[in-house]
Design a protein around this motif. Sequence first.
Motif, PDB file in Angstrom:
ATOM      1  N   ASP A 185       0.806  -1.216   0.000  1.00 47.84           N
ATOM      2  CA  ASP A 185       0.000   0.000   0.000  1.00 47.84           C
ATOM      3  C   ASP A 185       0.847   1.277   0.000  1.00 47.84           C
ATOM      4  OD1 ASP A 185      -2.662  -0.775  -0.209  1.00 47.84           O
ATOM      5  OD2 ASP A 185      -2.823  -1.275   1.916  1.00 47.84           O
ATOM      6  N   LEU A 186       2.063   1.204   0.515  1.00 47.65           N
ATOM      7  CA  LEU A 186       2.922   2.391   0.579  1.00 47.65           C
ATOM      8  C   LEU A 186       3.876   2.504  -0.603  1.00 47.65           C
ATOM      9  CD1 LEU A 186       3.776   2.501   4.396  1.00 47.65           C
ATOM     10  CD2 LEU A 186       2.284   4.046   3.132  1.00 47.65           C
ATOM     11  N   ASN A 187       3.724   1.675  -1.616  1.00 42.93           N
ATOM     12  CA  ASN A 187       4.608   1.731  -2.786  1.00 42.93           C
ATOM     13  C   ASN A 187       4.690   3.122  -3.409  1.00 42.93           C
ATOM     14  OD1 ASN A 187       5.965  -0.471  -4.864  1.00 42.93           O
ATOM     15  ND2 ASN A 187       5.066  -1.405  -3.042  1.00 42.93           N
ATOM     16  N   PRO A 188       3.575   3.785  -3.705  1.00 43.51           N
ATOM     17  CA  PRO A 188       3.664   5.125  -4.302  1.00 43.51           C
ATOM     18  C   PRO A 188       4.316   6.144  -3.367  1.00 43.51           C
ATOM     19  CG  PRO A 188       1.484   4.172  -4.648  1.00 43.51           C
ATOM     20  CD  PRO A 188       2.175   3.310  -3.645  1.00 43.51           C
ATOM     21  N   ILE A 193       5.822   9.143  -5.736  1.00 40.67           N
ATOM     22  CA  ILE A 193       4.751   9.445  -6.689  1.00 40.67           C
ATOM     23  C   ILE A 193       3.594  10.160  -5.999  1.00 40.67           C
ATOM     24  CG2 ILE A 193       3.047   8.415  -8.258  1.00 40.67           C
ATOM     25  CD1 ILE A 193       5.044   6.133  -8.698  1.00 40.67           C
ATOM     26  N   ALA A 194       3.351   9.818  -4.731  1.00 38.69           N
ATOM     27  CA  ALA A 194       2.247  10.405  -3.972  1.00 38.69           C
ATOM     28  C   ALA A 194       2.746  10.867  -2.607  1.00 38.69           C
ATOM     29  CB  ALA A 194       1.118   9.394  -3.814  1.00 38.69           C
ATOM     30  N   GLY A 195       2.068  11.858  -2.066  1.00 37.43           N
ATOM     31  CA  GLY A 195       2.459  12.377  -0.763  1.00 37.43           C
ATOM     32  C   GLY A 195       1.634  11.835   0.379  1.00 37.43           C
ATOM     33  N   THR A 196       0.449  11.300   0.070  1.00 36.36           N
ATOM     34  CA  THR A 196      -0.419  10.725   1.097  1.00 36.36           C
ATOM     35  C   THR A 196      -1.059   9.465   0.551  1.00 36.36           C
ATOM     36  OG1 THR A 196      -2.401  11.917   0.385  1.00 36.36           O
ATOM     37  CG2 THR A 196      -0.959  13.038   1.963  1.00 36.36           C
ATOM     38  N   VAL A 197      -1.573   8.643   1.451  1.00 43.06           N
ATOM     39  CA  VAL A 197      -2.247   7.429   0.986  1.00 43.06           C
ATOM     40  C   VAL A 197      -3.539   7.768   0.251  1.00 43.06           C
ATOM     41  CG1 VAL A 197      -1.240   5.888   2.708  1.00 43.06           C
ATOM     42  CG2 VAL A 197      -3.323   7.154   3.270  1.00 43.06           C
ATOM     43  N   GLN A 198      -4.144   8.910   0.598  1.00 41.05           N
ATOM     44  CA  GLN A 198      -5.368   9.311  -0.090  1.00 41.05           C
ATOM     45  C   GLN A 198      -5.125   9.630  -1.558  1.00 41.05           C
ATOM     46  OE1 GLN A 198      -4.291  10.393   2.837  1.00 41.05           O
ATOM     47  NE2 GLN A 198      -5.935  11.071   4.213  1.00 41.05           N
ATOM     48  N   THR A 199      -3.909  10.078  -1.904  1.00 42.99           N
ATOM     49  CA  THR A 199      -3.592  10.418  -3.290  1.00 42.99           C
ATOM     50  C   THR A 199      -2.771   9.329  -3.975  1.00 42.99           C
ATOM     51  OG1 THR A 199      -1.604  11.638  -2.570  1.00 42.99           O
ATOM     52  CG2 THR A 199      -3.664  12.887  -2.819  1.00 42.99           C
ATOM     53  N   SER A 200      -2.631   8.177  -3.340  1.00 40.81           N
ATOM     54  CA  SER A 200      -1.896   7.054  -3.931  1.00 40.81           C
ATOM     55  C   SER A 200      -2.818   6.308  -4.882  1.00 40.81           C
ATOM     56  CB  SER A 200      -1.390   6.109  -2.831  1.00 40.81           C
ATOM     57  OG  SER A 200      -0.470   6.762  -1.985  1.00 40.81           O
ATOM     58  N   ASP A 201      -2.846   6.770  -6.120  1.00 44.90           N
ATOM     59  CA  ASP A 201      -3.784   6.222  -7.096  1.00 44.90           C
ATOM     60  C   ASP A 201      -3.507   4.758  -7.408  1.00 44.90           C
ATOM     61  OD1 ASP A 201      -4.985   8.675  -7.251  1.00 44.90           O
ATOM     62  OD2 ASP A 201      -3.863   9.322  -9.021  1.00 44.90           O
ATOM     63  N   PHE A 202      -4.581   4.033  -7.663  1.00 44.68           N
ATOM     64  CA  PHE A 202      -4.533   2.627  -8.040  1.00 44.68           C
ATOM     65  C   PHE A 202      -3.845   1.776  -6.984  1.00 44.68           C
ATOM     66  CE2 PHE A 202      -5.037   5.110 -11.850  1.00 44.68           C
ATOM     67  CZ  PHE A 202      -6.099   4.477 -12.471  1.00 44.68           C
ATOM     68  N   THR A 203      -4.218   2.032  -5.744  1.00 43.90           N
ATOM     69  CA  THR A 203      -3.796   1.199  -4.620  1.00 43.90           C
ATOM     70  C   THR A 203      -5.032   0.794  -3.834  1.00 43.90           C
ATOM     71  OG1 THR A 203      -3.495   3.096  -3.126  1.00 43.90           O
ATOM     72  CG2 THR A 203      -1.560   2.357  -4.391  1.00 43.90           C
ATOM     73  N   SER A 204      -4.920  -0.316  -3.125  1.00 45.93           N
ATOM     74  CA  SER A 204      -6.053  -0.790  -2.330  1.00 45.93           C
ATOM     75  C   SER A 204      -6.360   0.148  -1.173  1.00 45.93           C
ATOM     76  CB  SER A 204      -5.772  -2.197  -1.811  1.00 45.93           C
ATOM     77  OG  SER A 204      -4.508  -2.267  -1.174  1.00 45.93           O
ATOM     78  N   ILE A 205      -5.332   0.793  -0.611  1.00 45.73           N
ATOM     79  CA  ILE A 205      -5.589   1.671   0.534  1.00 45.73           C
ATOM     80  C   ILE A 205      -6.390   2.895   0.103  1.00 45.73           C
ATOM     81  CG2 ILE A 205      -3.375   2.868   0.312  1.00 45.73           C
ATOM     82  CD1 ILE A 205      -5.338   2.068   3.563  1.00 45.73           C
ATOM     83  N   GLN A 206      -6.107   3.438  -1.084  1.00 38.55           N
ATOM     84  CA  GLN A 206      -6.899   4.567  -1.577  1.00 38.55           C
ATOM     85  C   GLN A 206      -8.343   4.138  -1.800  1.00 38.55           C
ATOM     86  OE1 GLN A 206      -6.946   5.795  -5.682  1.00 38.55           O
ATOM     87  NE2 GLN A 206      -6.406   7.898  -5.128  1.00 38.55           N
ATOM     88  N   GLU A 207      -8.535   2.959  -2.374  1.00 40.68           N
ATOM     89  CA  GLU A 207      -9.893   2.458  -2.614  1.00 40.68           C
ATOM     90  C   GLU A 207     -10.650   2.269  -1.307  1.00 40.68           C
ATOM     91  OE1 GLU A 207     -12.133  -1.464  -4.479  1.00 40.68           O
ATOM     92  OE2 GLU A 207     -10.134  -0.931  -5.203  1.00 40.68           O
TER      93      GLU A 207
END
Length: 345
Positions: A185-188, A193-207
Amino acid sequence: MTSARRTLIDAETTPFYHIINRCVRRAYLCGEDKVTGKSFEHRRGWIVDKIKALSNIFCIDICAYAVMNNHYHLVLKIDIDKAKPLSNREIITRWCQITKGHAVATKYLNGNTLIEGERLLLDGLLTEWHERLSSISWFMRCLNEDIARRANREDECKGAFWEGRFKSQALLDEQALLACMMYVDLNPIRAGIAGTVQTSDFTSIQERITELNTAKTGSESSVNLSERSTEEPLKPLALFDGSSHLATQSEAPSGIPFHFCDYLELIDWTGRAIRPNKTGYIDSSQPKLLNELGIPADAWITSAKAFRRQYSGISGRWDAMCEFKRQHQSGKWCKGKSYSNALHP
């Protein structure tokens, strides 16, 4: 030398597995090719849609995923309890959603009488298909073949699309599952690529966060997914089930054996701790889940940053990894001994 897949994936030992697959071409699987300027971002939606559609057919749940530019990560759970009671009709119906099936199976579904030879043939097919419906290898085969064909068709070319067969890691206990899901989940975040999990597109945590916000506000989901690339029904992600936290090793957990609120607290804390623009400061008030599992903070941060490198084909307590190797007669060393001792006291 690579190991046989049957020695790496055993649902009776653990239902949880970390899967990685990488694109072979210079052109990205997703993202934007800086040489040609062509964008492949829409392919992320292909992968997300396909894994969830296949999850609806196979007895395999999606615990976590992250679709990156040239590779993707999955954390899968084999649902043994769901696979065992499947009826003959259910087995045929599911399998025929991904293949043409067989004429004798169609004859059975139509209620026509089968002769003895056809019954024997059908019994063999049912046994084979039943086993495949809970097979990660077949799940991945269906996923990768579909994506490769679509990408080749779009690029107007032929040849291999993937680097090779997928890589897998067996997650033998709760600590390994938690560390791996956090790593995925923290790959981005780690890639910048992303600064927060909310903006980590195409990840399960964002979904999951988007679905949580949607449930609270009653508004439509705003998760950044492409337009639906398939009309197949999509299965939701595996549920967090804190009640199965104390399940014995002989019992398969009904879901992800943690509470989602604890996972959210932990991933926020971990993400802040590993970001490069911080000076390494870690708040002394550690999340509840870390304390419950008895995981040292510094070992946890190492896991979140380098889970894939710390372990090879299996992950878990040192004694569990050795037992897994003994049962499957693997000649490879257990990778990650010193780290395993730190994370699994």
